[in-house]
Design an enzyme around this catalytic site. Structure first.
Site, mmCIF file in Angstrom:
data_model
loop_
_atom_site.group_PDB
_atom_site.id
_atom_site.type_symbol
_atom_site.label_atom_id
_atom_site.label_comp_id
_atom_site.label_asym_id
_atom_site.label_seq_id
_atom_site.Cartn_x
_atom_site.Cartn_y
_atom_site.Cartn_z
ATOM 1 N N SER A 133 -13.542 30.471 51.066
ATOM 2 C CA SER A 133 -12.123 30.365 50.753
ATOM 3 C C SER A 133 -11.635 31.711 50.263
ATOM 4 O O SER A 133 -12.430 32.549 49.787
ATOM 5 C CB SER A 133 -11.919 29.306 49.666
ATOM 6 N N TYR A 146 -13.986 25.180 40.798
ATOM 7 C CA TYR A 146 -14.100 25.432 42.239
ATOM 8 C C TYR A 146 -14.144 26.930 42.530
ATOM 9 O O TYR A 146 -14.973 27.397 43.320
ATOM 10 C CB TYR A 146 -12.914 24.780 42.944
#
Length: 342
Positions: A133, A146
């Site tokens: 990501s 995260y």
């Protein structure tokens, strides 16, 4: 092998591999999602094998890999994609929740990679794709657990690439850095914010991510792929002016990750005991299958020009060279004509 294959990017990726006629092992916890994903794979032209596993359990992951080898004979591609998350300010996340996010999102990749290498290295063949990501480089508020896990994956993968190169093996590992994607995760995630959790716009459809993952699996020599113009902009801005980005995200990051409450004052179901998948699969109470897409179809982008360029950079570079030569030639001819007329 695709982990987190029951929904979202994993589901779309499994279908994209199946469209090539591949045999696809589907790894996740949720039974309904896995069964539906297997149906999607079969309809797309692939062969599916369902393996229910918690990626935070190292021994179970090893057993899953062996089960796939017993059924299919080998593992050519392993896609690490499974994750868990909590939408909340850091101090509102309990130590156990933080540990669980880290075990699934980071250690799940570590355990998956170990299992893959045990079968790939003896054959001197295979590619491991780490689905990452933009948040692997740039942390944002409300997603500290995260973001920390994605940063860890980035460092782990870089170290592993060096070791594989040192060993002279043809086994490859690469990473795909994704933008915000329209997946069901925003209705699964454990949330302690006033509104419903949502991705930061612009949002892309999971098929955009899936195309990049499939391409990366076939071109594992590249160290990583960036998907989406927003990913490129975020990573470049963070490299050039991280402090400015800190201030911008402090001002906008909270509201940008929440939809307003509806008229009944409802937020995401997660913290009220709904479909949160931190401790158990995101199977709905009535056996629902959530699929690959979330609730943002109306605003999600089905294509990314940047992702196409990333997958076709040789052709893109050639086109730029041709355009440059054409422009230079045209300018030269104009100068010659001007000189002749003078």
């Amino acid at each position: 092998m695709v982990t987190g294959a029951s929904g979202g990017v994993g589901r779309a990726t499994a279908v994209a591999f199946a469209a090539r006629g591949d045999r696809v092992a589907l790894l996740a916890r949720g039974r309904e999602g896995l069964a539906a994903a297997a149906d999607d794979v079969e309809r797309a032209g692939g062969e599916a094998l369902v393996v229910s596993v918690d990626m935070a359990d190292a021994n179970a992951v090893e057993d899953a890999a062996q089960q796939v080898v017993d059924a299919f004979g080998r593992i050519d591609v392993w896609v690490n994609n499974a994750f868990a998350g909590v939408f909340a300010p850091f101090l509102d996340i309990t130590p156990d929740e933080y540990r669980r996010v880290t075990e699934v999102t980071y250690l799940g990749y570590v355990f998956g990679t170990r299992a893959a290498l045990r079968h790939m290295l003896p054959r001197d063949h295979g590619t491991i794709v780490q689905v990452g990501s933009a948040l692997a480089y740039r942390g944002i508020p409300l997603q500290s657990a995260y973001c920390g896990a994605k940063h860890a994956i980035q460092g782990f993968n870089e170290a592993l690439r060096c070791e594989l190169r040192h060993g002279g093996t043809r086994v490859r590992t690469t990473m795909v850095q994704l933008p915000a994607v329209n997946t069901p995760q925003f209705d699964w995630v454990l949330s302690r914010v006033p509104g419903r959790a949502r991705p930061v716009a612009p949002i892309y459809q999971p098929e955009v991510a899936a195309r990049a993952v499939v391409h990366a699996a076939a071109h594992g020599r590249r160290r990583e792929y960036w998907v989406g113009g927003s990913t490129v902009a975020t990573l470049v801005a963070n490299a050039v002016a991280p402090g400015l980005l800190d201030r911008y995200l402090a001002r906008t990051g909270f509201d940008a990750q929440q939809d307003e409450q509806d008229e009944q004052g409802e937020q995401g179901e997660a913290d009220s005991g709904g479909y949160g998948n931190l401790w158990s699969p995101a199977d709905g109470p009535h056996g629902e299958d959530f699929g690959a897409h979330g609730r943002f179809d109306d605003e999600a982008r089905p294509k990314s020009a940047q992702e196409w360029v990333s997958r076709n950079r040789n052709r893109a570079c050639a086109a730029l060279v041709v355009c440059g030569l054409s422009a230079a030639t045209t300018a030269g001819l104009r100068r010659l004509r001007s000189a002749a007329n003078g």
